[in-house]
Every structure is written in structure tokens, then in C-alpha cells.
Write an enzyme that holds these catalytic residues in place. Structure first.
Site, PDB file in Angstrom:
ATOM      1  N   HIS A  84      11.840   4.066 -13.512  1.00  0.00           N
ATOM      2  CA  HIS A  84      11.403   3.883 -14.899  1.00  0.00           C
ATOM      3  C   HIS A  84      11.535   5.209 -15.642  1.00  0.00           C
ATOM      4  O   HIS A  84      11.765   6.250 -15.046  1.00  0.00           O
ATOM      5  CB  HIS A  84       9.953   3.396 -14.934  1.00  0.00           C
ATOM      6  CG  HIS A  84       9.834   1.954 -14.591  1.00  0.00           C
ATOM      7  ND1 HIS A  84       9.402   1.514 -13.361  1.00  0.00           N
ATOM      8  CD2 HIS A  84      10.131   0.844 -15.298  1.00  0.00           C
ATOM      9  CE1 HIS A  84       9.418   0.197 -13.340  1.00  0.00           C
ATOM     10  NE2 HIS A  84       9.856  -0.246 -14.492  1.00  0.00           N
ATOM     11  N   GLY A 108      -0.247   0.204  -5.071  1.00  0.00           N
ATOM     12  CA  GLY A 108      -0.997  -0.128  -3.863  1.00  0.00           C
ATOM     13  C   GLY A 108      -1.695   1.095  -3.288  1.00  0.00           C
ATOM     14  O   GLY A 108      -2.865   1.023  -2.882  1.00  0.00           O
ATOM     15  N   SER A 160       3.002  -7.620 -15.068  1.00  0.00           N
ATOM     16  CA  SER A 160       3.617  -6.551 -15.855  1.00  0.00           C
ATOM     17  C   SER A 160       3.644  -6.992 -17.318  1.00  0.00           C
ATOM     18  O   SER A 160       3.736  -8.181 -17.611  1.00  0.00           O
ATOM     19  CB  SER A 160       5.035  -6.353 -15.349  1.00  0.00           C
ATOM     20  OG  SER A 160       5.832  -5.814 -16.368  1.00  0.00           O
ATOM     21  N   SER A 161       3.617  -6.009 -18.207  1.00  0.00           N
ATOM     22  CA  SER A 161       3.602  -6.361 -19.634  1.00  0.00           C
ATOM     23  C   SER A 161       4.931  -6.962 -20.087  1.00  0.00           C
ATOM     24  O   SER A 161       5.011  -7.529 -21.177  1.00  0.00           O
ATOM     25  CB  SER A 161       3.273  -5.137 -20.482  1.00  0.00           C
ATOM     26  OG  SER A 161       4.269  -4.154 -20.326  1.00  0.00           O
ATOM     27  N   CYS A 162       5.972  -6.886 -19.246  1.00  0.00           N
ATOM     28  CA  CYS A 162       7.263  -7.472 -19.662  1.00  0.00           C
ATOM     29  C   CYS A 162       7.244  -8.994 -19.607  1.00  0.00           C
ATOM     30  O   CYS A 162       8.230  -9.633 -19.959  1.00  0.00           O
ATOM     31  CB  CYS A 162       8.413  -6.909 -18.837  1.00  0.00           C
ATOM     32  SG  CYS A 162       8.384  -7.488 -17.149  1.00  0.00           S
ATOM     33  N   HIS A 165       0.812  -1.237   0.000  1.00  0.00           N
ATOM     34  CA  HIS A 165       0.000   0.000   0.000  1.00  0.00           C
ATOM     35  C   HIS A 165       0.837   1.275   0.000  1.00  0.00           C
ATOM     36  O   HIS A 165       0.308   2.351  -0.210  1.00  0.00           O
ATOM     37  CB  HIS A 165      -0.931   0.009   1.216  1.00  0.00           C
ATOM     38  CG  HIS A 165      -0.223   0.287   2.501  1.00  0.00           C
ATOM     39  ND1 HIS A 165       0.627  -0.625   3.077  1.00  0.00           N
ATOM     40  CD2 HIS A 165      -0.213   1.383   3.294  1.00  0.00           C
ATOM     41  CE1 HIS A 165       1.128  -0.096   4.176  1.00  0.00           C
ATOM     42  NE2 HIS A 165       0.639   1.118   4.337  1.00  0.00           N
ATOM     43  N   ARG A 166       2.128   1.166   0.244  1.00  0.00           N
ATOM     44  CA  ARG A 166       2.953   2.381   0.232  1.00  0.00           C
ATOM     45  C   ARG A 166       3.469   2.687  -1.174  1.00  0.00           C
ATOM     46  O   ARG A 166       3.978   3.762  -1.446  1.00  0.00           O
ATOM     47  CB  ARG A 166       4.173   2.166   1.136  1.00  0.00           C
ATOM     48  CG  ARG A 166       3.820   2.228   2.611  1.00  0.00           C
ATOM     49  CD  ARG A 166       4.557   3.404   3.200  1.00  0.00           C
ATOM     50  NE  ARG A 166       4.275   3.609   4.588  1.00  0.00           N
ATOM     51  CZ  ARG A 166       5.178   3.461   5.555  1.00  0.00           C
ATOM     52  NH1 ARG A 166       6.394   3.035   5.270  1.00  0.00           N
ATOM     53  NH2 ARG A 166       4.852   3.740   6.789  1.00  0.00           N
ATOM     54  N   LYS A 184       7.061 -12.863 -12.368  1.00  0.00           N
ATOM     55  CA  LYS A 184       5.653 -12.469 -12.581  1.00  0.00           C
ATOM     56  C   LYS A 184       4.879 -13.562 -13.325  1.00  0.00           C
ATOM     57  O   LYS A 184       3.701 -13.800 -13.047  1.00  0.00           O
ATOM     58  CB  LYS A 184       5.585 -11.142 -13.348  1.00  0.00           C
ATOM     59  CG  LYS A 184       6.021  -9.948 -12.510  1.00  0.00           C
ATOM     60  CD  LYS A 184       5.043  -9.721 -11.374  1.00  0.00           C
ATOM     61  CE  LYS A 184       5.351  -8.500 -10.552  1.00  0.00           C
ATOM     62  NZ  LYS A 184       4.444  -8.332  -9.400  1.00  0.00           N
ATOM     63  N   TYR A 199      12.673 -10.534 -13.592  1.00  0.00           N
ATOM     64  CA  TYR A 199      11.407  -9.985 -13.090  1.00  0.00           C
ATOM     65  C   TYR A 199      10.230 -10.647 -13.818  1.00  0.00           C
ATOM     66  O   TYR A 199       9.239 -11.047 -13.209  1.00  0.00           O
ATOM     67  CB  TYR A 199      11.409  -8.477 -13.323  1.00  0.00           C
ATOM     68  CG  TYR A 199      10.183  -7.750 -12.871  1.00  0.00           C
ATOM     69  CD1 TYR A 199       9.959  -7.501 -11.530  1.00  0.00           C
ATOM     70  CD2 TYR A 199       9.245  -7.279 -13.792  1.00  0.00           C
ATOM     71  CE1 TYR A 199       8.829  -6.811 -11.109  1.00  0.00           C
ATOM     72  CE2 TYR A 199       8.126  -6.587 -13.377  1.00  0.00           C
ATOM     73  CZ  TYR A 199       7.920  -6.356 -12.036  1.00  0.00           C
ATOM     74  OH  TYR A 199       6.796  -5.675 -11.626  1.00  0.00           O
TER      75      TYR A 199
HETATM   76  P1  GDP Z   1      11.378  -0.771 -19.864  1.00  0.00           P
HETATM   77  O1  GDP Z   1      10.052  -0.287 -20.361  1.00  0.00           O
HETATM   78  O2  GDP Z   1      11.295  -2.065 -19.118  1.00  0.00           O
HETATM   79  O3  GDP Z   1      12.401  -0.813 -20.966  1.00  0.00           O
HETATM   80  O4  GDP Z   1      11.890   0.226 -18.735  1.00  0.00           O
HETATM   81  P2  GDP Z   1      12.209   1.779 -18.586  1.00  0.00           P
HETATM   82  O5  GDP Z   1      10.979   2.533 -18.241  1.00  0.00           O
HETATM   83  O6  GDP Z   1      13.326   1.836 -17.585  1.00  0.00           O
HETATM   84  O7  GDP Z   1      12.782   2.279 -19.987  1.00  0.00           O
HETATM   85  C1  GDP Z   1      11.994   2.540 -21.094  1.00  0.00           C
HETATM   86  C2  GDP Z   1      12.808   3.162 -22.215  1.00  0.00           C
HETATM   87  O8  GDP Z   1      13.154   4.508 -21.873  1.00  0.00           O
HETATM   88  C3  GDP Z   1      14.139   2.473 -22.550  1.00  0.00           C
HETATM   89  O9  GDP Z   1      14.289   2.491 -23.978  1.00  0.00           O
HETATM   90  C4  GDP Z   1      15.174   3.381 -21.908  1.00  0.00           C
HETATM   91  O10 GDP Z   1      16.439   3.311 -22.538  1.00  0.00           O
HETATM   92  C5  GDP Z   1      14.537   4.755 -22.132  1.00  0.00           C
HETATM   93  N1  GDP Z   1      15.029   5.812 -21.243  1.00  0.00           N
HETATM   94  C6  GDP Z   1      15.470   7.049 -21.663  1.00  0.00           C
HETATM   95  N2  GDP Z   1      15.905   7.765 -20.619  1.00  0.00           N
HETATM   96  C7  GDP Z   1      15.700   7.005 -19.513  1.00  0.00           C
HETATM   97  C8  GDP Z   1      15.952   7.226 -18.122  1.00  0.00           C
HETATM   98  O11 GDP Z   1      16.442   8.238 -17.683  1.00  0.00           O
HETATM   99  N3  GDP Z   1      15.609   6.218 -17.271  1.00  0.00           N
HETATM  100  C9  GDP Z   1      15.040   5.068 -17.705  1.00  0.00           C
HETATM  101  N4  GDP Z   1      14.688   4.134 -16.809  1.00  0.00           N
HETATM  102  N5  GDP Z   1      14.831   4.822 -19.021  1.00  0.00           N
HETATM  103  C10 GDP Z   1      15.140   5.770 -19.907  1.00  0.00           C
END
Ligand code: GDP
Length: 317
Positions: free
Chosen positions: A180, A17, A108-110, A12-13, A141, A137
Site C-alpha cells: 500500500h 493480527g 476494509s473501507s474499499c 497473527h503474523r 470482504k 477484494y
Molecule cells: P488504495 O487506497 O486502495 O487506492 O491503495 P494504495 O494504498 O495502494 O494507493 C493509494 C493511493 O496512493 C493511490 O492513489 C496510489 O496511486 C497512490 N500511490 C502513490 N505512490 C504509491 C506507491 O508507491 N504505492 C502505492 N501502492 N500507491 C501509491
């Protein structure tokens, strides 16, 4: 779900959640049980068993997870697998042992293959290899969602699972390296604006495409499914939760820059990984079930940025 039913929200934090708790409260649910990770370490089987035996929740939203962006996942695969696998198994199993009526597991969609057809239907699960940067991950999942399906099949439980696309919103993680992309960009462009920097460096090539969903929309969908659908209605298969719309990382960076008011240049660091080229969810099943996203990306980024600014002022106090 009865408005007085005892509902346990695990995690929840976190962003998801906390959005689920807000959503339940706004719909009039009064008996929500939560525990911080200090109070209950979900990786400890005995502690989880004791908690379920004492509290006897009737419904469970399993939103607790160890999450992180592309670099965090890539660098710490052992931790991502262990923490997620063990906490899921502990919670889902304890729910089953204690007669939980219904559980919703968030994936997750991954979980879908790296080169899945786009948009990705639920049926493409386990049809080819996963994306390497978040394989650990994803495997955890997939195990969680399969465990729900197996319990339903073997013991007739009603445990459903949903696979959200990339999420963002209130209470997000703004860590500069481990977050992310969307929260990372909010932080980076904000700091550049504050310091008057003329250049911001983003990761990868900017060409991958991603889909984003505002966390409160996701929470609305989760509660909607819990209220209206059983695992049987869903064919004992997961449901994709997304907007069905995608955007390149380059376009996203421009949108975040504009929202924040950063006017300098954006440079791309191709040494950093791109990850999977596209991961757009096929949301036709979700739409058939009667749900559609509400918050457009531009509006969601504005609300997330507001929350980020509040977080900064909270941290300063
Ligand atoms: P993904 O969706 O599992 O690949 O996770 P992310 O959200 O970490 O990254 C999404 C996309 O954004 C990838 O192509 C990263 O290379 C790009 N990206 C660009 N700048 C950044 C950043 O500062 N942080 C992260 N996490 N991703 C970045």
C-alpha cells in the site's frame, strides 16, 4: 471475554493480527491460539474444520487475508477473490459449527461504492458500483461481512464485523510494487536518502485523498468492541474504524519525506492508477460506541519507519 478464554487470532503474523495479539496480551488475556499459514492453510476446508474441532476456541479474530496495494489488486483479481472468499467462508463457518461465542471479522473501507458520499456511513454499502481496481477484494470482504450478518439472523450467533480504513504500522508489507501507499513511500524515500538520489517518483497524480489508521489503534478498537458490544447492540451491521481525518497523497508523500529526511524532489507518474478519489470513513457510529483513535499520523509514521529500519537490520542478520 474472560481473561482465560481461548481466543484464536487468524493471521497473527500479519500487521493487523500481530497488533491484535499484542493488544490482547497487554490486556491480560492468557490463552491465545495461533497457527502459521504453513501449519494451517485456511483455504483448506478440511484442515480448518479439524483445527476448530480440536482447539474449540471460544472467540475468534479473523485478521487473515490476502492483501495488497492498488497494483497488486488490479493485476491479480482472481487470486484476491478466491483466497479471501474461501478462507473467510471456511473460518466463519467452522466457527459457527463449533459454537464459537463471538467472532470479529475484519473487512476494509474499499467495500463501499467508488462514488459514495463522503464521509462514508455504514449505510452506503451496496448502494452503487465499486472501485474497479479492488472490486474483487471488496466483493470477497462484502461476502464475509454479509455471511456474519446472515448467521446472526438465521442462527442467533454473535459475529461482528469492522471495516478499517487504510492501515499502516508494525509488520507492514514493504514490497516496492505490491504494498500500500504508506509503506511503499517509506521504503522509496528511505532508499532515495541512502543512495543520495535527487528525485523520487510516486504513483498517480497525488490528488486522491486517503485516511490512515495506525494498526495498534485498530487492534485496540477491535478488542474494545469484542469486550463491550454484541452484534445486536450494533444493529447487526458493520462498524467503520478510522480516524475520520483525510490527507492528499501529495501531502502524505511530503510528510513521509520529512520524517525520513529526504530533501530531493518528488515527481508524479500519472500513468499509474489513482484509484478512488476519496475514501473517508464516517466514524460517528464508532465514536458513539466510545472509541477514538490515539496515534496521530506524524507520530505513527515515525514508529512505522523505526520498525522498517529494524526489519532491514533483521533481514541483514
Ligand atoms: P488504495 O487506497 O486502495 O487506492 O491503495 P494504495 O494504498 O495502494 O494507493 C493509494 C493511493 O496512493 C493511490 O492513489 C496510489 O496511486 C497512490 N500511490 C502513490 N505512490 C504509491 C506507491 O508507491 N504505492 C502505492 N501502492 N500507491 C501509491
Amino acid at each position: 471475554m474472560d481473561k482465560n478464554a481461548k481466543i484464536y487470532v487468524a493471521g497473527h503474523r500479519g500487521m493487523v493480527g500481530s497488533a491484535i495479539v499484542r493488544q490482547l496480551q497487554s490486556r491480560g488475556y492468557t490463552n491465545i491460539v495461533v497457527r502459521t499459514s504453513k501449519e494451517l492453510d485456511l483455504r483448506r476446508q478440511d484442515a480448518v474444520e479439524r483445527f476448530f474441532a480440536e482447539e474449540k476456541p471460544e472467540y475468534v479474530f479473523l485478521a487473515a487475508a490476502k492483501v495488497g496495494g492498488i497494483i497488486a489488486n488490479n493485476r491479480h483479481p482472481a487470486d484476491f477473490m478466491y483466497d479471501n472468499m474461501i478462507l473467510e467462508m471456511n473460518v466463519i463457518h467452522a466457527a459457527y459449527e463449533n459454537g464459537v461465542k463471538k467472532l470479529l471479522f475484519l473487512g476494509s473501507s474499499c467495500i463501499y461504492p467508488r462514488l459514495a458520499p463522503q464521509p462514508m456511513p455504514e449505510s452506503c454499502l451496496l448502494t452503487s458500483s465499486l472501485e474497479q481496481t479492488n472490486e474483487a477484494y471488496a466483493l470477497a470482504k462484502i461476502s464475509g461481512l454479509k455471511y456474519c450478518e446472515y448467521l446472526n439472523r438465521q442462527y442467533g450467533t454473535d459475529y461482528i464485523s469492522v471495516m478499517p480504513t487504510n492501515l499502516y504500522g508494525i509488520n507492514d508489507n514493504y514490497h516496492p510494487e505490491h504494498s500500500h501507499v504508506l509503506p511503499a513511500l517509506i521504503r522509496r524515500f528511505h532508499e532515495a536518502k541512502e543512495s543520495g538520489a535527487t528525485e523520487v517518483v510516486c504513483w498517480g497524480t497525488g490528488s486522491p485523498k486517503r485516511e490512515f489508521l495506525y494498526a495498534d489503534d485498530l487492534a485496540d478498537a477491535c478488542v474494545y468492541l469484542m469486550e463491550n458490544y454484541s452484534a445486536e447492540d450494533l444493529g447487526n451491521e458493520t462498524v467503520n474504524l478510522g480516524s475520520g481525518k483525510e490527507i492528499t497523497i501529495k501531502e502524505l508523500s511530503e510528510l513521509v519525506a520529512k520524517t525520513i529526511g529526504y530533501t530531493g524532489t518528488i515527481r508524479w507518474d500519472a500513468e499509474k492508477p489513482d484509484g478512488t478519489p476519496r475514501k473517508l470513513l464516517d466514524v460517528s457510529k464508532l465514536e458513539r460506541l466510545g472509541w477514538r483513535y490515539k496515534t496521530e499520523l506524524s507520530e505513527g509514521i515515525r514508529m512505522a519507519y523505526d520498525d522498517f529500519l529494524h526489519g532491514e537490520s533483521r533481514a541483514e542478520r
